[in-house]
Scaffold this motif. Structure first.
Motif, mmCIF file in Angstrom:
data_model
loop_
_atom_site.group_PDB
_atom_site.id
_atom_site.type_symbol
_atom_site.label_atom_id
_atom_site.label_comp_id
_atom_site.label_asym_id
_atom_site.label_seq_id
_atom_site.Cartn_x
_atom_site.Cartn_y
_atom_site.Cartn_z
ATOM 1 N N ARG A 1 0.651 -1.403 0.107
ATOM 2 C CA ARG A 1 0.322 -0.346 0.172
ATOM 3 C C ARG A 1 1.255 1.134 0.411
ATOM 4 O O ARG A 1 0.490 2.539 -0.750
ATOM 5 C CB ARG A 1 -0.663 -0.314 1.380
ATOM 6 N N LEU A 2 1.714 1.274 0.872
ATOM 7 C CA LEU A 2 2.436 2.235 0.573
ATOM 8 C C LEU A 2 4.126 3.054 0.398
ATOM 9 O O LEU A 2 4.359 3.810 -0.215
ATOM 10 C CB LEU A 2 3.534 2.267 2.666
ATOM 11 N N THR A 3 4.547 1.456 -0.521
ATOM 12 C CA THR A 3 5.872 1.754 -1.177
ATOM 13 C C THR A 3 5.724 2.479 -2.383
ATOM 14 O O THR A 3 6.745 3.665 -2.715
ATOM 15 C CB THR A 3 6.801 0.730 -1.222
ATOM 16 N N PRO A 4 4.455 2.359 -3.580
ATOM 17 C CA PRO A 4 4.750 3.174 -4.357
ATOM 18 C C PRO A 4 4.090 4.513 -4.351
ATOM 19 O O PRO A 4 5.172 5.448 -4.641
ATOM 20 C CB PRO A 4 3.971 2.538 -5.023
ATOM 21 N N GLY A 5 3.756 4.925 -3.301
ATOM 22 C CA GLY A 5 3.939 6.137 -2.861
ATOM 23 C C GLY A 5 4.756 6.827 -2.408
ATOM 24 O O GLY A 5 5.575 8.272 -3.281
ATOM 25 N N VAL A 6 6.197 6.339 -1.599
ATOM 26 C CA VAL A 6 7.028 6.080 -1.123
ATOM 27 C C VAL A 6 7.859 6.664 -1.911
ATOM 28 O O VAL A 6 9.132 7.351 -2.256
ATOM 29 C CB VAL A 6 7.523 5.464 -0.202
ATOM 30 N N LEU A 7 7.971 5.965 -3.227
ATOM 31 C CA LEU A 7 9.334 5.745 -4.323
ATOM 32 C C LEU A 7 8.539 6.911 -5.080
ATOM 33 O O LEU A 7 9.400 7.450 -5.701
ATOM 34 C CB LEU A 7 9.283 4.113 -4.501
ATOM 35 N N SER A 8 7.647 6.669 -5.113
ATOM 36 C CA SER A 8 6.980 7.985 -6.478
ATOM 37 C C SER A 8 7.777 9.106 -5.843
ATOM 38 O O SER A 8 8.322 10.552 -6.771
ATOM 39 C CB SER A 8 5.411 8.346 -6.834
ATOM 40 N N LEU A 9 7.588 9.850 -4.441
ATOM 41 C CA LEU A 9 8.261 11.322 -4.099
ATOM 42 C C LEU A 9 10.164 11.362 -4.336
ATOM 43 O O LEU A 9 10.193 11.834 -4.536
ATOM 44 C CB LEU A 9 7.513 11.322 -2.469
ATOM 45 N N ALA A 10 10.529 10.098 -3.927
ATOM 46 C CA ALA A 10 11.696 9.819 -3.887
ATOM 47 C C ALA A 10 12.405 9.494 -5.270
ATOM 48 O O ALA A 10 13.259 10.784 -5.246
ATOM 49 C CB ALA A 10 12.159 8.288 -3.335
ATOM 50 N N ARG A 11 11.808 9.527 -5.897
ATOM 51 C CA ARG A 11 11.847 9.321 -7.386
ATOM 52 C C ARG A 11 11.493 10.825 -8.071
ATOM 53 O O ARG A 11 12.978 11.119 -8.729
ATOM 54 C CB ARG A 11 11.216 8.611 -8.670
ATOM 55 N N ARG A 12 10.591 11.248 -7.377
ATOM 56 C CA ARG A 12 10.641 13.075 -7.920
ATOM 57 C C ARG A 12 11.323 13.483 -7.294
ATOM 58 O O ARG A 12 12.119 14.519 -8.045
ATOM 59 C CB ARG A 12 9.231 12.807 -7.266
ATOM 60 N N MET A 13 12.104 13.612 -6.467
ATOM 61 C CA MET A 13 13.096 14.699 -6.150
ATOM 62 C C MET A 13 14.389 14.218 -5.988
ATOM 63 O O MET A 13 15.502 15.209 -6.500
ATOM 64 C CB MET A 13 12.985 14.283 -4.523
ATOM 65 N N LEU A 14 14.423 13.023 -6.057
ATOM 66 C CA LEU A 14 15.998 12.861 -6.144
ATOM 67 C C LEU A 14 16.206 12.443 -7.653
ATOM 68 O O LEU A 14 17.483 12.702 -8.255
ATOM 69 C CB LEU A 14 16.626 11.811 -5.557
ATOM 70 N N LYS A 15 15.399 12.109 -8.426
ATOM 71 C CA LYS A 15 16.086 12.156 -10.033
ATOM 72 C C LYS A 15 16.373 10.771 -10.712
ATOM 73 O O LYS A 15 17.778 10.814 -11.805
ATOM 74 C CB LYS A 15 16.049 13.292 -11.059
ATOM 75 N N ASN A 16 16.721 9.850 -9.611
ATOM 76 C CA ASN A 16 17.269 8.786 -10.090
ATOM 77 C C ASN A 16 16.772 7.758 -8.978
ATOM 78 O O ASN A 16 16.305 7.543 -8.023
ATOM 79 C CB ASN A 16 18.932 8.881 -9.195
ATOM 80 N N GLU A 17 16.343 6.374 -10.313
ATOM 81 C CA GLU A 17 15.782 5.470 -9.656
ATOM 82 C C GLU A 17 16.862 4.416 -8.135
ATOM 83 O O GLU A 17 15.926 4.837 -7.487
ATOM 84 C CB GLU A 17 15.350 4.655 -10.407
ATOM 85 N N ALA A 18 17.931 4.281 -8.856
ATOM 86 C CA ALA A 18 18.766 4.051 -7.616
ATOM 87 C C ALA A 18 18.552 4.240 -6.289
ATOM 88 O O ALA A 18 18.772 3.767 -5.282
ATOM 89 C CB ALA A 18 19.764 3.635 -8.226
ATOM 90 N N GLU A 19 18.691 5.726 -6.817
ATOM 91 C CA GLU A 19 18.881 6.139 -4.932
ATOM 92 C C GLU A 19 16.587 6.240 -4.545
ATOM 93 O O GLU A 19 17.040 5.809 -2.935
ATOM 94 C CB GLU A 19 19.410 7.528 -5.098
ATOM 95 N N ALA A 20 16.132 6.827 -4.832
ATOM 96 C CA ALA A 20 15.197 6.700 -4.462
ATOM 97 C C ALA A 20 14.689 5.012 -4.497
ATOM 98 O O ALA A 20 13.808 5.663 -3.448
ATOM 99 C CB ALA A 20 13.953 6.738 -5.860
ATOM 100 N N GLU A 21 14.854 4.182 -4.630
ATOM 101 C CA GLU A 21 14.308 2.525 -4.326
ATOM 102 C C GLU A 21 14.884 2.681 -2.788
ATOM 103 O O GLU A 21 14.660 2.264 -1.844
ATOM 104 C CB GLU A 21 15.019 1.799 -5.159
ATOM 105 N N ASP A 22 16.434 2.615 -2.709
ATOM 106 C CA ASP A 22 17.330 3.438 -1.307
ATOM 107 C C ASP A 22 16.778 4.103 -0.177
ATOM 108 O O ASP A 22 16.477 3.309 0.891
ATOM 109 C CB ASP A 22 18.766 3.560 -1.617
ATOM 110 N N VAL A 23 15.861 5.180 -0.601
ATOM 111 C CA VAL A 23 15.298 6.604 0.198
ATOM 112 C C VAL A 23 13.924 5.614 0.658
ATOM 113 O O VAL A 23 13.760 5.391 1.859
ATOM 114 C CB VAL A 23 15.169 7.562 0.007
ATOM 115 N N ALA A 24 13.377 4.562 -0.770
ATOM 116 C CA ALA A 24 12.351 4.302 0.559
ATOM 117 C C ALA A 24 12.489 3.302 0.928
ATOM 118 O O ALA A 24 11.460 2.576 1.905
ATOM 119 C CB ALA A 24 11.242 3.823 -1.131
ATOM 120 N N GLN A 25 13.329 2.529 0.628
ATOM 121 C CA GLN A 25 13.512 0.843 1.571
ATOM 122 C C GLN A 25 13.526 1.596 2.489
ATOM 123 O O GLN A 25 13.171 0.944 4.045
ATOM 124 C CB GLN A 25 14.886 0.005 1.068
ATOM 125 N N GLU A 26 14.967 2.677 3.195
ATOM 126 C CA GLU A 26 14.536 3.564 4.679
ATOM 127 C C GLU A 26 14.108 3.579 5.013
ATOM 128 O O GLU A 26 13.436 3.660 5.801
ATOM 129 C CB GLU A 26 16.370 4.495 4.004
#
Lengths: 190, 132
Positions: free
Chosen positions: A32-57
């Motif tokens: 439920r929550l990971t998609p939104g978190v990843l989406s925001l991280a992706r928007r802010m960082l503009k880098n998929e790998a870093e966005a995944e790291d942030v989402a996991q953290e």
């Protein structure tokens, strides 16, 4: 993987169940929550790998906070978005931007008129335009139009006032309109 | 900062359509990411609640522990007697209580309250007299 395996159960209940040892609750929260978190991280960082790291953290912090989670005190998704935003800001600061709002202008590589007629290409055009915005305008707009949060919720996430959020959104939308809507015929919006 | 020019209704509508397309085309999280997140949850849960099963102590053993804490048989006996006596006194009326004198317990009234005065009492003595 199927998303939101327990759609009728609210976040607080799922967190309490997870804290009691129910792993199926963890799975439901993840979906439920990971998609939104990843989406925001992706928007802010503009880098998929870093966005995944942030989402996991960010999700890991939810798991660790779960035993002491107070139902009703905060909305889980809002809390998560705030954590995500802070984690992204930390990463952006480490990249030594002198002013966090000074994001380098992305080159205008808007596709040709023919390809822009497809909705995916229109989405692409919007994403490129969003990437050109200053970080806080981009984040506020993303939370408003992608996560569909209210202005007070966005204010809480960005640790600012509701008035400041309204100002950010107004400026961001004006910039997008100026950049995109002059090409309405190419975007197929006419 | 100068307020930006407000969007017209048509501009709002056009942007809304673009946002709708962008939301629909957002990529989902990868299976790998979701698996890692769920694995983190399992790891966090195992730290909080160890997987070692705790066996329930049998009731008889628990009662035995209480008995030992009371001081074993002597302690339990005293406590039992106290409880019984307390119940007797608590439920019995004044008329029902045993006459204490029948138990051979002397009361104050039976004591001779006249104190014997020592005839030879001489409270003045020189130092050293007692040694003689």
């Amino acid at each position: 993987m199927a998303f939101d395996t327990m759609p009728d159960t609210d976040d607080d209940t799922l967190i309490a169940r997870f804290a009691s040892g129910d792993q199926s609750a963890a799975r439901a929260l993840t979906m439920r929550l990971t998609p939104g978190v990843l989406s925001l991280a992706r928007r802010m960082l503009k880098n998929e790998a870093e966005a995944e790291d942030v989402a996991q953290e960010a999700m890991l912090r939810l798991w660790k906070t779960a035993p002491g989670w107070e139902p009703g005190r905060a909305k889980a998704s809002t809390w998560l978005y705030r954590v995500t935003s802070n984690l992204c800001m930390d990463r952006l600061r480490k990249k030594s931007f002198s002013n966090i709002d000074d994001v380098p202008e992305v080159a205008d590589d808007t596709p040709s008129a023919a390809s822009m007629m497809h909705s995916k290409d229109r989405a692409n055009a919007l994403n490129i335009a969003l990437d050109s915005l200053p970080e806080r305008q981009r984040t506020a707009l993303h939370l408003r139009h992608f996560q569909e949060l209210s202005n007070p919720e966005i204010a809480e996430i960005l640790d600012t006032s509701v008035e400041a959020v309204e100002s950010l959104l107004a400026r961001a939308k004006r910039a997008l309109a100026d950049r995109l809507l002059t090409q309405q015929d190419k975007l197929g919006l006419v | 900062m100068q307020d930006p020019k407000k969007l017209t209704a048509k501009e709002e509508q056009a942007l809304a359509a673009l946002f709708q397309d962008a939301r629909a085309s957002e990529p989902h999280p990868s299976e790998a990411l979701l698996t890692r997140v769920i694995a983190d949850a399992a790891a966090a849960a195992s730290v909080k609640t160890p997987s070692v099963e705790t066996q329930r102590t049998p009731l008889w053993d628990r009662l035995g522990g209480v008995f030992l804490n009371l001081g074993g048989l002597p302690g339990a006996s005293v406590m039992t007697a106290s409880v019984m006596l307390g119940l007797v006194f608590g439920y019995a009326g004044p008329d029902d209580l045993l006459d204490l004198s029948s138990l051979g317990v002397e009361t104050l009234s039976e004591f001779d309250t006249d104190m014997e005065v020592f005839d030879t009492a001489d409270f003045s003595f020189d130092e050293g007299d007692l040694l003689q």
